[in-house]
Structure formats: C-alpha cells, structure tokens
Design a protein around this motif. Structure first.
Motif, mmCIF file in Angstrom:
data_model
loop_
_atom_site.group_PDB
_atom_site.id
_atom_site.type_symbol
_atom_site.label_atom_id
_atom_site.label_comp_id
_atom_site.label_asym_id
_atom_site.label_seq_id
_atom_site.Cartn_x
_atom_site.Cartn_y
_atom_site.Cartn_z
ATOM 1 N N ALA A 53 7.298 19.558 48.260
ATOM 2 C CA ALA A 53 8.720 19.588 47.913
ATOM 3 C C ALA A 53 9.523 20.308 48.987
ATOM 4 O O ALA A 53 10.606 19.863 49.380
ATOM 5 N N ARG A 54 9.004 21.408 49.478
ATOM 6 C CA ARG A 54 9.706 22.170 50.518
ATOM 7 C C ARG A 54 9.794 21.360 51.816
ATOM 8 O O ARG A 54 10.814 21.368 52.504
ATOM 9 N N ASN A 55 8.713 20.661 52.156
ATOM 10 C CA ASN A 55 8.736 19.804 53.351
ATOM 11 C C ASN A 55 9.791 18.714 53.218
ATOM 12 O O ASN A 55 10.515 18.412 54.169
ATOM 13 N N LEU A 56 9.888 18.111 52.031
ATOM 14 C CA LEU A 56 10.900 17.087 51.791
ATOM 15 C C LEU A 56 12.298 17.675 51.927
ATOM 16 O O LEU A 56 13.177 17.082 52.561
ATOM 17 N N LEU A 57 12.529 18.845 51.345
ATOM 18 C CA LEU A 57 13.840 19.490 51.449
ATOM 19 C C LEU A 57 14.200 19.779 52.907
ATOM 20 O O LEU A 57 15.360 19.579 53.312
ATOM 21 N N ASP A 58 13.239 20.227 53.679
ATOM 22 C CA ASP A 58 13.492 20.488 55.100
ATOM 23 C C ASP A 58 13.915 19.216 55.827
ATOM 24 O O ASP A 58 14.838 19.223 56.640
ATOM 25 N N ARG A 59 13.243 18.092 55.514
ATOM 26 C CA ARG A 59 13.607 16.821 56.155
ATOM 27 C C ARG A 59 14.971 16.343 55.685
ATOM 28 O O ARG A 59 15.759 15.809 56.473
ATOM 29 N N LEU A 60 15.259 16.512 54.394
ATOM 30 C CA LEU A 60 16.575 16.107 53.879
ATOM 31 C C LEU A 60 17.694 16.907 54.535
ATOM 32 O O LEU A 60 18.781 16.389 54.772
ATOM 33 N N GLU A 61 17.427 18.164 54.837
ATOM 34 C CA GLU A 61 18.429 18.989 55.502
ATOM 35 C C GLU A 61 18.548 18.597 56.982
ATOM 36 O O GLU A 61 19.649 18.454 57.510
ATOM 37 N N LYS A 62 17.425 18.381 57.622
ATOM 38 C CA LYS A 62 17.424 18.067 59.052
ATOM 39 C C LYS A 62 18.092 16.720 59.334
ATOM 40 O O LYS A 62 18.824 16.576 60.305
ATOM 41 N N TYR A 63 17.846 15.735 58.482
ATOM 42 C CA TYR A 63 18.351 14.383 58.713
ATOM 43 C C TYR A 63 19.537 14.030 57.810
ATOM 44 O O TYR A 63 19.753 12.866 57.492
ATOM 45 N N GLU A 64 20.318 15.017 57.439
ATOM 46 C CA GLU A 64 21.460 14.808 56.551
ATOM 47 C C GLU A 64 22.416 13.747 57.097
ATOM 48 O O GLU A 64 22.869 12.865 56.368
ATOM 49 N N LYS A 65 22.724 13.827 58.369
ATOM 50 C CA LYS A 65 23.672 12.892 58.982
ATOM 51 C C LYS A 65 23.185 11.449 58.830
ATOM 52 O O LYS A 65 23.956 10.555 58.476
ATOM 53 N N GLU A 66 21.899 11.228 59.085
ATOM 54 C CA GLU A 66 21.337 9.880 58.976
ATOM 55 C C GLU A 66 21.261 9.424 57.523
ATOM 56 O O GLU A 66 21.494 8.258 57.221
ATOM 57 N N ILE A 67 20.935 10.327 56.624
ATOM 58 C CA ILE A 67 20.801 9.982 55.209
ATOM 59 C C ILE A 67 22.145 9.576 54.607
ATOM 60 O O ILE A 67 22.228 8.641 53.823
ATOM 61 N N LEU A 68 23.204 10.259 55.002
ATOM 62 C CA LEU A 68 24.530 9.982 54.450
ATOM 63 C C LEU A 68 25.339 8.989 55.283
ATOM 64 O O LEU A 68 26.514 8.772 55.011
ATOM 65 N N ARG A 69 24.718 8.382 56.268
ATOM 66 C CA ARG A 69 25.442 7.456 57.140
ATOM 67 C C ARG A 69 26.046 6.272 56.379
ATOM 68 O O ARG A 69 27.086 5.755 56.739
ATOM 69 N N PHE A 70 25.399 5.842 55.306
ATOM 70 C CA PHE A 70 25.912 4.704 54.540
ATOM 71 C C PHE A 70 27.322 4.954 54.015
ATOM 72 O O PHE A 70 28.085 4.021 53.790
ATOM 73 N N ALA A 71 27.698 6.233 53.831
ATOM 74 C CA ALA A 71 29.030 6.553 53.293
ATOM 75 C C ALA A 71 30.117 6.445 54.355
ATOM 76 O O ALA A 71 31.271 6.167 54.030
ATOM 77 N N THR A 72 29.762 6.653 55.622
ATOM 78 C CA THR A 72 30.764 6.625 56.680
ATOM 79 C C THR A 72 30.744 5.334 57.487
ATOM 80 O O THR A 72 31.739 4.967 58.088
ATOM 81 N N ASP A 73 29.616 4.638 57.502
ATOM 82 C CA ASP A 73 29.483 3.385 58.244
ATOM 83 C C ASP A 73 29.025 2.311 57.263
ATOM 84 O O ASP A 73 27.856 2.253 56.901
ATOM 85 N N LEU A 74 29.948 1.460 56.844
ATOM 86 C CA LEU A 74 29.635 0.482 55.797
ATOM 87 C C LEU A 74 28.733 -0.648 56.277
ATOM 88 O O LEU A 74 28.308 -1.473 55.473
ATOM 89 N N ARG A 75 28.412 -0.679 57.559
ATOM 90 C CA ARG A 75 27.443 -1.664 58.042
ATOM 91 C C ARG A 75 26.018 -1.256 57.670
ATOM 92 O O ARG A 75 25.116 -2.069 57.677
ATOM 93 N N VAL A 76 25.828 0.013 57.357
ATOM 94 C CA VAL A 76 24.510 0.529 57.011
ATOM 95 C C VAL A 76 24.275 0.311 55.519
ATOM 96 O O VAL A 76 25.083 0.739 54.700
ATOM 97 N N PRO A 77 23.180 -0.356 55.157
ATOM 98 C CA PRO A 77 22.916 -0.570 53.728
ATOM 99 C C PRO A 77 22.552 0.740 53.036
ATOM 100 O O PRO A 77 22.056 1.677 53.661
ATOM 101 N N PHE A 78 22.811 0.789 51.743
ATOM 102 C CA PHE A 78 22.529 1.993 50.962
ATOM 103 C C PHE A 78 21.041 2.261 50.842
ATOM 104 O O PHE A 78 20.610 3.396 50.779
ATOM 105 N N SER A 79 20.247 1.209 50.836
ATOM 106 C CA SER A 79 18.803 1.391 50.655
ATOM 107 C C SER A 79 18.045 0.726 51.789
ATOM 108 O O SER A 79 18.604 -0.016 52.591
#
Length: 141
Positions: A53-79
């Motif tokens: 769980a901690r490893n996953l949280l670290d990755r979610l924090e590190k790659y936040e920009k990429e994970i949330l890209r779907f909200a700022t760039d509508l060409r990126v699919p949500f899934s």
C-alpha cells in the motif's frame, strides 16, 4: 457527467479533482506510515521493505501529473482499457496454441495486432487497409 470532445473542463472542477486527490493521498499516508526502524534493523544492510500500500501511495504521489492528465487533456482517455484489450489478444493466442513456437512468430503477431489496433483507433477500415499494406501502399492515418 460526460464531456464532449473538444470542450474543456472548468478550472474550478480541475482544482476540486486535485484537492480531492491530495486529500485521499494524505489519508492513505496517515493510514500507511513508513516502516519503523528498530535497533536490530539498523544493523541490517539495505533498505527496509515498505508495504504494498505504501509503495502504491508513493507511485500515486510521484506520477500525479500523469495520473490526472485526463482532466486537463481531453485527448487522453480516462482508463487504459484499450491497452488491456490489445494485450488480451496475445494471452488468448498463447492459451489457444500453447505458446508462440519462435520469437519471430510472436514479433510478427504483435506487429500485426498493433497495426490493426492503430487502424481501429484512427477509425480506418481494417480489411481494406491491411490489403493496401500488403500491396506495399499502406494508408496513412
């Protein structure tokens, strides 16, 4: 709520997404602190393992920009379902025939599947495009 292609998500909505994302991460970090180092552990070499769980949280924090890209760039699919569907064909082929007999066969299979996937993503006719590619006049997307 479904967004039409070409429209933008409001800045307030994006800020709300990001704030909720940060709140979820903070709660996760609170519930999954890093491992405590005891006197016995100090003598051991290397880095002490964290929980999954901690490893996953670290990755979610590190790659936040990429994970949330779907909200700022509508060409990126949500899934990433399309990528998973593309890989599923390889596993089905392996189950049916047991495996690829040679590495070259797997390479050819992946090239063909990748080409077909690209044609579908670009809304191009598959059969006629494959026929054109065989005749050495591949269509351009």
């Amino acid at each position: 709520m479904c967004q039409k292609l070409g429209t933008k998500i409001g800045e307030d909505t994006i800020k709300t997404f990001i704030e909720k994302y940060h709140l979820i991460l903070m709660k996760g970090f609170e519930d999954n602190p890093p491992p405590e180092i005891s006197k016995d552990d100090e003598a051991k070499r290397g880095i002490q393992a964290q929980s999954k769980a901690r490893n996953l949280l670290d990755r979610l924090e590190k790659y936040e920009k990429e994970i949330l890209r779907f909200a700022t760039d509508l060409r990126v699919p949500f899934s990433n379902n399309q990528a998973e569907r593309d890989l599923r064909m390889i596993t089905i082929q392996q189950k049916i025939s047991g495996d690829f007999r040679k590495t070259n066969g797997a390479d050819v299979f992946c090239r063909i599947r990748g080409y077909i996937s690209t044609l579908i993503k670009n809304k191009m006719p598959v059969i006629s495009s494959l026929h054109s590619a065989i005749e050495d006049v591949p269509p351009l997307p």
